[in-house]
Design a protein around this motif. Structure first.
Motif, PDB file in Angstrom:
ATOM      1  N   LEU A  68       0.817  -1.206   0.000  1.00 47.89           N
ATOM      2  CA  LEU A  68       0.000   0.000   0.000  1.00 47.89           C
ATOM      3  C   LEU A  68       0.853   1.259   0.000  1.00 47.89           C
ATOM      4  CD1 LEU A  68      -2.838   1.200   0.102  1.00 47.89           C
ATOM      5  CD2 LEU A  68      -2.690   1.137   2.598  1.00 47.89           C
ATOM      6  N   THR A  69       1.948   1.258   0.749  1.00 43.64           N
ATOM      7  CA  THR A  69       2.822   2.429   0.810  1.00 43.64           C
ATOM      8  C   THR A  69       3.397   2.757  -0.556  1.00 43.64           C
ATOM      9  OG1 THR A  69       3.426   1.896   3.109  1.00 43.64           O
ATOM     10  CG2 THR A  69       4.854   3.424   1.917  1.00 43.64           C
ATOM     11  N   VAL A  70       3.919   1.742  -1.248  1.00 45.20           N
ATOM     12  CA  VAL A  70       4.497   1.961  -2.580  1.00 45.20           C
ATOM     13  C   VAL A  70       3.420   2.332  -3.586  1.00 45.20           C
ATOM     14  CG1 VAL A  70       5.763   0.852  -4.461  1.00 45.20           C
ATOM     15  CG2 VAL A  70       6.420   0.393  -2.093  1.00 45.20           C
ATOM     16  N   LEU A 215     -17.088  -1.470  -4.034  1.00 44.58           N
ATOM     17  CA  LEU A 215     -16.046  -2.211  -4.741  1.00 44.58           C
ATOM     18  C   LEU A 215     -16.517  -3.554  -5.297  1.00 44.58           C
ATOM     19  CD1 LEU A 215     -13.121  -2.273  -5.654  1.00 44.58           C
ATOM     20  CD2 LEU A 215     -12.491  -3.214  -3.423  1.00 44.58           C
ATOM     21  N   PRO A 216     -17.222  -4.395  -4.535  1.00 45.94           N
ATOM     22  CA  PRO A 216     -17.668  -5.681  -5.111  1.00 45.94           C
ATOM     23  C   PRO A 216     -18.556  -5.492  -6.336  1.00 45.94           C
ATOM     24  CG  PRO A 216     -17.876  -5.706  -2.721  1.00 45.94           C
ATOM     25  CD  PRO A 216     -17.568  -4.298  -3.107  1.00 45.94           C
ATOM     26  N   LEU A 217     -19.452  -4.512  -6.285  1.00 43.55           N
ATOM     27  CA  LEU A 217     -20.338  -4.268  -7.414  1.00 43.55           C
ATOM     28  C   LEU A 217     -19.553  -3.785  -8.630  1.00 43.55           C
ATOM     29  CD1 LEU A 217     -23.160  -4.031  -8.637  1.00 43.55           C
ATOM     30  CD2 LEU A 217     -23.324  -1.736  -7.634  1.00 43.55           C
ATOM     31  N   THR A 218     -18.586  -2.888  -8.402  1.00 48.89           N
ATOM     32  CA  THR A 218     -17.787  -2.357  -9.505  1.00 48.89           C
ATOM     33  C   THR A 218     -16.957  -3.460 -10.159  1.00 48.89           C
ATOM     34  OG1 THR A 218     -17.646  -0.246  -8.330  1.00 48.89           O
ATOM     35  CG2 THR A 218     -16.102  -0.602 -10.139  1.00 48.89           C
ATOM     36  N   LEU A 237     -10.226   2.195  -7.296  1.00 50.01           N
ATOM     37  CA  LEU A 237     -11.239   2.145  -6.243  1.00 50.01           C
ATOM     38  C   LEU A 237     -10.784   1.261  -5.086  1.00 50.01           C
ATOM     39  CD1 LEU A 237     -14.009   3.318  -5.643  1.00 50.01           C
ATOM     40  CD2 LEU A 237     -15.031   1.287  -6.670  1.00 50.01           C
ATOM     41  N   MET A 238     -10.111   0.156  -5.419  1.00 44.34           N
ATOM     42  CA  MET A 238      -9.576  -0.720  -4.384  1.00 44.34           C
ATOM     43  C   MET A 238      -8.509   0.005  -3.560  1.00 44.34           C
ATOM     44  SD  MET A 238      -7.766  -4.451  -4.823  1.00 44.34           S
ATOM     45  CE  MET A 238      -6.490  -3.765  -5.898  1.00 44.34           C
ATOM     46  N   SER A 243      -6.781   2.713   1.294  1.00 45.42           N
ATOM     47  CA  SER A 243      -6.200   3.918   1.900  1.00 45.42           C
ATOM     48  C   SER A 243      -7.085   4.436   3.022  1.00 45.42           C
ATOM     49  CB  SER A 243      -6.017   5.007   0.835  1.00 45.42           C
ATOM     50  OG  SER A 243      -5.152   4.569  -0.192  1.00 45.42           O
ATOM     51  N   PHE A 244      -8.392   4.460   2.782  1.00 43.23           N
ATOM     52  CA  PHE A 244      -9.299   4.966   3.808  1.00 43.23           C
ATOM     53  C   PHE A 244      -9.291   4.062   5.042  1.00 43.23           C
ATOM     54  CE2 PHE A 244     -13.528   5.212   5.785  1.00 43.23           C
ATOM     55  CZ  PHE A 244     -13.552   6.563   6.107  1.00 43.23           C
ATOM     56  N   ALA A 245      -9.330   2.745   4.829  1.00 39.66           N
ATOM     57  CA  ALA A 245      -9.308   1.803   5.962  1.00 39.66           C
ATOM     58  C   ALA A 245      -8.014   1.926   6.754  1.00 39.66           C
ATOM     59  CB  ALA A 245      -9.489   0.377   5.456  1.00 39.66           C
TER      60      ALA A 245
END
Length: 322
Positions: A68-70, A215-218, A237-238, A243-245
């Motif tokens: 996630l950082t990279v 996300l699952p729907l997309t 979106l993932m 990032s938010f979590a």
């Protein structure tokens, strides 16, 4: 009054099993379920290992943190920052600064995670040994706990952090707090700029099409070729949800750590309502961050030690029996 037990007395008492190991290890594993180092030396990391599940969790979350950082850095430099601010050097330098601040403090957390009483340490001059660890087969000072993942007793052990892959204790807690601080800023800003980009190039968030942000729907729409959803939309979106979590998680950890530090407690002591080491506010801050504690959030003060040595502690009153 400082409760001291001379080493000679401790050694004979420990050999006679007078000092029981009353604490619990990492994740609340009771002492009867702990396995000595000799028994697990050749156990490996397979399913026969009783700690296999938490080891998998440990390595998985470390991989998640690195990925996630990279990813946030790459998406910010290549996509969201140029889209929102053009060629803003300030935002690009900010992204690099946050990236290296996260990595540097993570490195310092790992580098200082080995501060513990091991079998090679000299205990002859340690006069505050209070308990005996049946796993390490040695005495441990106050506030030290055994970790089944690190496989050693950690000075002033707070908890085992799966995102950094090591225990948080006396020497590396200040770097962990700053690590959480920069992770929260990095993921928060990364999420914000990414949402601005998606709101313009994907679907308007504040509209009747905002269900596409599920996300699952997309992903289902992309797999079944419904609408105009592309693979890059699912990927971004993932990353936005990740990032938010992570932003919320890092913020909670940061607030929790500051709360514990200001109270002069570790996570174990808070759960068991132990107030033995609660002193003045500045003493708590200097014990973790050192005398120049506020500068740690700007520049890591790794060349300055905090007050104390993690072995001797100033008591204020007797702790609650556990």
């Amino acid at each position: 009054m400082r409760d001291k037990l001379e080493y000679s007395t401790y050694k004979s008492a420990a050999s006679a099993a007078v000092l029981p190991f009353s604490r619990k290890a990492c994740l609340g594993v009771p002492k009867d379920s702990l396995i000595s180092d000799d028994a697990t030396a050749n156990s490996g990391y397979f399913s026969s290992d009783p700690y296999f599940a938490i080891k998998v969790l440990n390595y998985s979350l470390v991989t998640y943190t690195v990925t996630l950082t990279v990813t946030i850095l790459y998406v910010s430099l290549k996509l969201t920052v140029p889209f929102t601010s053009g060629d803003s050097l300030f935002l690009k330098y900010t992204a690099w600064h946050l990236f290296f601040s996260v990595l540097l403090n993570w490195f310092l957390v790992l580098k200082n995670s080995s501060e513990h009483i091991d079998k090679s340490s000299s205990l002859e001059n340690v006069t505050c040994i209070q308990e005996f660890c049946h796993v390490c087969k040695q005495g441990v000072p106050p506030r030290a706990h055994h970790c089944v993942l690190c496989r050693r007793c950690i000075l002033k052990r707070d908890h085992h952090c799966y995102f950094t892959g090591t225990c948080i204790g006396f020497r590396n807690q200040r770097y962990f707090v700053v690590f959480c601080f920069y992770v929260a800023i990095s993921t928060g800003l990364g999420w914000w700029f990414l949402m601005l980009y998606l709101d313009s190039s994907f679907k308007r968030f504040w509209s009747e099409d905002n269900y596409h942000y599920l996300l699952p729907l997309t992903c289902l729409e992309w797999l079944l070729d419904w609408g105009d959803v592309k693979a890059i939309d699912c990927f971004l979106l993932m990353v936005a949800w990740w990032s938010f979590a992570t932003f919320v998680t890092a913020l909670i950890y940061f607030a929790q750590q500051l709360f514990m530090i200001l109270r002069g407690q570790t996570a174990y002591e808070y759960v068991h309502n132990i107030h033995t080491y609660r002193l003045s506010l500045m003493k708590h801050l200097r014990s973790v961050f050192g005398s120049l504690w506020i500068i740690n959030f700007v520049i890591p003060m790794f060349f300055l030690h905090q007050d104390g040595n993690g072995v001797y502690w100033e008591y204020v009153k007797e702790s609650k029996d556990i």
